[in-house]
Design a protein around this motif. Structure first.
Motif, short mmCIF file in Angstrom:
data_model
loop_
_atom_site.label_atom_id
_atom_site.label_comp_id
_atom_site.label_asym_id
_atom_site.label_seq_id
_atom_site.Cartn_x
_atom_site.Cartn_y
_atom_site.Cartn_z
N ARG A 82 0.97 -1.04 0.03
CA ARG A 82 -0.08 0.11 -0.17
C ARG A 82 0.77 1.35 0.09
O ARG A 82 1.98 1.13 0.15
CB ARG A 82 -0.87 0.22 1.32
CG ARG A 82 -0.21 0.08 2.48
CD ARG A 82 -1.03 0.16 3.69
NE ARG A 82 -0.44 0.24 5.03
CZ ARG A 82 0.01 1.38 5.50
NH1 ARG A 82 -0.31 2.42 5.14
NH2 ARG A 82 0.60 1.09 6.70
N SER A 83 0.19 2.45 0.02
CA SER A 83 0.79 3.47 -0.18
C SER A 83 0.98 4.04 1.37
O SER A 83 0.04 3.98 1.96
CB SER A 83 0.17 4.63 -0.92
OG SER A 83 0.27 4.29 -2.27
N ARG A 104 12.86 2.56 -9.70
CA ARG A 104 12.73 1.82 -10.85
C ARG A 104 13.62 0.42 -10.84
O ARG A 104 14.26 0.26 -12.10
CB ARG A 104 12.75 2.59 -12.18
CG ARG A 104 11.42 3.51 -12.29
CD ARG A 104 11.73 4.60 -13.39
NE ARG A 104 12.94 5.19 -13.07
CZ ARG A 104 14.20 5.63 -13.68
NH1 ARG A 104 14.00 5.26 -15.25
NH2 ARG A 104 15.01 6.18 -13.43
N PRO A 129 8.28 2.73 -6.51
CA PRO A 129 7.20 3.52 -7.23
C PRO A 129 6.21 2.41 -8.11
O PRO A 129 6.63 1.48 -8.41
CB PRO A 129 7.93 4.26 -8.29
CG PRO A 129 9.29 3.56 -8.60
CD PRO A 129 9.54 2.62 -7.41
N ASP A 130 4.99 3.29 -8.05
CA ASP A 130 4.10 2.27 -9.10
C ASP A 130 4.50 2.69 -10.42
O ASP A 130 3.70 3.48 -11.05
CB ASP A 130 2.67 2.74 -8.66
CG ASP A 130 1.83 1.88 -9.49
OD1 ASP A 130 1.93 1.04 -10.35
OD2 ASP A 130 0.33 2.40 -9.58
N HIS A 131 5.46 2.05 -11.02
CA HIS A 131 6.00 2.31 -12.35
C HIS A 131 6.25 0.88 -13.04
O HIS A 131 6.69 0.09 -12.40
CB HIS A 131 7.20 2.92 -12.34
CG HIS A 131 7.88 3.61 -13.56
ND1 HIS A 131 8.59 2.72 -14.38
CD2 HIS A 131 7.86 4.77 -13.84
CE1 HIS A 131 9.01 3.47 -15.39
NE2 HIS A 131 8.59 4.74 -15.19
N CYS A 156 4.21 1.37 -1.74
CA CYS A 156 4.42 1.70 -3.14
C CYS A 156 3.81 3.19 -3.32
O CYS A 156 2.60 3.34 -2.63
CB CYS A 156 3.67 0.79 -4.00
SG CYS A 156 3.69 1.24 -5.73
N VAL A 157 4.53 4.16 -4.34
CA VAL A 157 3.90 5.33 -4.25
C VAL A 157 3.52 5.48 -5.51
O VAL A 157 4.29 5.16 -6.47
CB VAL A 157 4.83 6.47 -3.73
CG1 VAL A 157 4.95 6.51 -2.11
CG2 VAL A 157 6.24 6.62 -4.24
N ASP A 158 2.61 6.69 -5.82
CA ASP A 158 2.08 6.69 -7.51
C ASP A 158 2.96 7.39 -8.01
O ASP A 158 3.45 7.31 -9.11
CB ASP A 158 0.65 7.42 -7.14
CG ASP A 158 -0.37 6.54 -6.69
OD1 ASP A 158 -0.14 5.37 -7.05
OD2 ASP A 158 -1.32 7.14 -6.26
N HIS A 159 3.78 8.59 -7.34
CA HIS A 159 4.55 9.56 -7.98
C HIS A 159 5.86 9.71 -7.23
O HIS A 159 5.65 10.49 -6.16
CB HIS A 159 4.00 10.74 -8.25
CG HIS A 159 4.80 11.81 -9.22
ND1 HIS A 159 5.20 13.18 -8.54
CD2 HIS A 159 5.01 11.82 -10.53
CE1 HIS A 159 6.16 13.67 -9.79
NE2 HIS A 159 5.83 12.90 -10.71
#
Length: 260
Positions: A82-83, A104, A129-131, A156-159
């Motif tokens: 989760r974030s 990444r 990251p969510d990448h 995990c983070v979006d940005h």
């Protein structure tokens, strides 16, 4: 980001899961040669009325999806990634907890090696990251981490650049650069460190670099361009964090402890 089941291979990783999160255990499979080493685990499985079975190596390879199963695998409920909330991050910082952040990192084996290193140094919070290029923990990650994932919580983070800018007031952010950074300057006493490691081929994203307080480059001979990212993690964690040694604790003094 969550699968229904996860397979953990190898004696160290399997024992670590029983010791730290036995409530997630579903099934245990092993080959005959390793059976004498896991009698306590089998007794616990029997007590909890869970499936455990001795199988042929070929079947264990099928169950694990790998020839590198080490003779024993446990099927578990995987953790949810989760974030982190900003108030959580502030609390971590006020408690002096360092962060390890991956920009990444794409190889699941490197991810496992980094997590093993983080656990060794007592770093319990890892941010990814969510990448599409960023590796998520897999069975191979758990195997390489040698139980480290039972002590390191993955978020995990979006940005990622935005996340780094948001935590700048609470953490001193150091990015690992292949070239152009300064040697590490020792420990920062005002804020805990957040160490950022880049992609194996591309390094740190430009926006990620601009969000760091400082870039550091580990000096070398020049014979090769850079270190493996997991080795870089070990050097920087040793140089900047060096968590105090923890007292040894016996593993399974009376068999695994149930959290059920």
């Amino acid at each position: 980001m969550r699968s229904r089941e996860l397979v953990i291979c190898g004696l160290n990783a399997v024992r670590s899961r029983f010791e730290t999160a036995s409530s997630t255990v579903k099934r245990l499979f092993f080959t005959l040669p390793i059976a004498p080493e896991i009698g306590d685990l089998c007794r616990w499985m029997a007590k909890e009325r869970l499936v455990y079975r001795c199988v042929e190596p070929e079947e264990l390879e099928r169950i694990s999806g790998s020839i590198h199963h080490g003779g024993v695998v446990v099927v578990v409920q995987p953790p949810e990634i989760r974030s982190p909330r900003l108030d959580e991050v502030r609390q971590w910082a006020s408690s002096g907890l360092p962060l390890l952040i991956l920009d990444r990192v794409s190889n699941v084996h490197n991810l496992g090696a980094i997590i093993r290193t983080a656990a060794f140094f007592g770093v319990t919070k890892l941010i990814i990251p969510d990448h599409p290029q960023a590796a998520l923990p897999t069975e191979a990650t758990y195997r390489v981490a040698e139980g480290g994932l039972d002590h390191v919580e993955v978020f995990c983070v979006d940005h990622l650049p935005g996340f780094l800018r948001a935590i700048r007031p609470y953490y001193f952010i150091v990015g690992a650069a292949t070239r152009g950074g300064s040697p590490t300057k020792g420990r920062n006493q005002e804020r805990p460190y957040a160490i950022v490691l880049g992609n194996e081929e591309l390094g740190l994203d430009r926006d990620v670099m601009s969000a760091c307080h400082e870039l550091t480059t580990i000096p070398g001979s020049g014979f090769v361009e850079s270190l493996n990212v997991s080795v870089t993690a070990a050097i920087l964690l040793w140089e900047l964090i060096r968590s105090p040694e923890r007292p040894d604790t016996p593993r399974f003094p009376n068999g695994p402890i149930s959290a059920r």
